[in-house]
Write an enzyme that holds these catalytic residues in place. Structure first.
Site, PDB file in Angstrom:
ATOM      1  N   CYS A 142      53.330  -9.529  -2.876  1.00  0.00           N
ATOM      2  CA  CYS A 142      52.303  -8.927  -1.924  1.00  0.00           C
ATOM      3  C   CYS A 142      50.872  -9.212  -2.383  1.00  0.00           C
ATOM      4  O   CYS A 142      50.478 -10.420  -2.572  1.00  0.00           O
ATOM      5  CB  CYS A 142      52.488  -7.452  -1.871  1.00  0.00           C
ATOM      6  SG  CYS A 142      51.461  -6.546  -0.614  1.00  0.00           S
ATOM      7  N   HIS A 235      57.669  -6.597   0.930  1.00  0.00           N
ATOM      8  CA  HIS A 235      58.010  -5.761   0.092  1.00  0.00           C
ATOM      9  C   HIS A 235      59.642  -5.730   0.206  1.00  0.00           C
ATOM     10  O   HIS A 235      60.242  -4.317   0.580  1.00  0.00           O
ATOM     11  CB  HIS A 235      57.257  -4.435  -0.048  1.00  0.00           C
ATOM     12  CG  HIS A 235      56.178  -4.305  -0.487  1.00  0.00           C
ATOM     13  ND1 HIS A 235      55.815  -4.417  -2.034  1.00  0.00           N
ATOM     14  CD2 HIS A 235      54.970  -4.375  -0.056  1.00  0.00           C
ATOM     15  CE1 HIS A 235      54.549  -4.557  -2.101  1.00  0.00           C
ATOM     16  NE2 HIS A 235      54.043  -4.404  -1.030  1.00  0.00           N
ATOM     17  N   GLU A 237      61.860  -5.468  -1.948  1.00  0.00           N
ATOM     18  CA  GLU A 237      62.138  -4.726  -2.877  1.00  0.00           C
ATOM     19  C   GLU A 237      62.327  -3.170  -2.546  1.00  0.00           C
ATOM     20  O   GLU A 237      62.789  -2.351  -3.588  1.00  0.00           O
ATOM     21  CB  GLU A 237      61.660  -4.793  -4.421  1.00  0.00           C
ATOM     22  CG  GLU A 237      60.293  -4.008  -4.367  1.00  0.00           C
ATOM     23  CD  GLU A 237      59.235  -4.808  -3.546  1.00  0.00           C
ATOM     24  OE1 GLU A 237      57.922  -4.386  -3.731  1.00  0.00           O
ATOM     25  OE2 GLU A 237      59.443  -6.087  -2.964  1.00  0.00           O
TER      26      GLU A 237
END
Length: 312
Positions: A142, A235, A237
């Site tokens: 990001c 993102h 994750e």
């Protein structure tokens, strides 16, 4: 294989309850194996949450990993106990003479500031430069991806009229690129950001390759040096409830611009559970990075990383 973590790191207990095999330093020291050394520079405010999210994905690999966490001397986080930082995080002077197979740099809540006005910009860019000679492959997430592309190639970030917020479909530009081994033609990934980068501007730099994009979310993954650096604007994750927690936080602040995260809640109803669309491809993304750009590319003698060229 397990992930080797610092003793008593909170993520150990959390992930063990999820039946994810993690191992403390004490137990790992009894095994005769050369694990891959992964350094994580965690710039997110909720550090324990981010640690757990990343380890959850990294642990899905059959490779044995040894995780270390890096903090900044020029910035003291407000949302993490100082005891946690002192126990589990190293400062750059403690690691700068070391070499690592892989390096992850997280996003940070500073995206609306010009890069040079970020308090820790000078320290951070010094770490970016260091990674090029001390790390086999670096995965920037990001804001960190935007920051690294700006530092190395002058790629600017642009403010958006409204936040990109939700879970969006993406396509792959080069299906033969190993990072996408096993991917479907279309896959989903979460985004949560107020700025973007220009595909046209990136395409003017032959050193950069746009690997994946989204019609709604824009550029998603960019590579340089054959994969020694990956810049990921979203993102993958994120855990299932991360976007929900961000939405709830902003609603409680009374922000007028808060919109429902797209493609997230069942029937677009925030009273219902989120529908997780990105978990399988998030696991593939991290497994492929570890396998093809870390494990298969890194030298056994880590000091030889400084002799590596671009990956092919």
């Amino acid at each position: 294989m397990p992930v080797n973590l610092p003793d008593k790191l909170p993520a150990i207990e959390i992930l063990s309850k999820e039946h994810i095999f993690v191992m403390s330093d004490l137990r790992a020291s009894t095994q005769d194996i050369r694990p891959l050394k992964i350094l994580i520079l965690n710039l997110m405010p909720l550090k324990i949450t981010t640690e757990t999210d990343l380890i959850r994905l990294l642990s899905n690999s059959p490779l044995q990993l040894e995780i270390e966490f890096l903090g900044l001397k020029s910035h003291t986080p407000k949302n993490t106990p100082i005891e946690h930082l002192q126990t589990f995080y190293k400062t750059f002077p403690k690691v700068k003479e070391s070499y690592y197979d892989g390096f992850i740099v997280t996003g940070a809540p500073v995206e609306l500031l010009p890069f040079e006005e970020v308090r820790y910009w000078q320290e951070l860019t010094g770490i970016f430069d260091w990674a090029r000679t001390h790390v086999t492959s670096t995965y920037y997430i990001c804001w960190a991806g935007q920051a690294a592309m700006y530092h190395f190639y002058g790629i600017r970030k642009y403010p958006l009229d409204k936040k990109i917020f939700g879970v969006f479909p993406h396509t792959v530009n080069d299906k033969a690129f190993p990072l996408f081994r096993g991917f479907d033609d279309e896959f989903f990934a979460p985004h949560s950001r107020h700025t973007t980068v220009s595909a046209e501007e990136i395409s003017q730099h032959p050193e950069l390759t746009i690997l994946s994009q989204s019609e709604e979310a824009g550029v998603y993954i960019v590579a340089s040096r054959g994969g020694r650096e990956l810049y990921v604007t979203g993102h993958s994750e994120y855990s299932p409830l991360t976007l929900h927690n961000e939405y709830t936080r902003d609603m409680q602040k009374g922000l007028d611009s808060v919109e429902l995260p797209k493609n997230y809640y069942k029937d677009n109803d925030p009273q219902k559970q989120p529908v997780v669309l990105w978990r399988s491809h998030a696991n593939l993304l991290f497994i492929n990075w570890l396998n093809y750009f870390v494990y298969q590319a890194t030298p056994f003698d880590l000091k030889k990383i400084k002799e590596l060229g671009d990956l092919t």
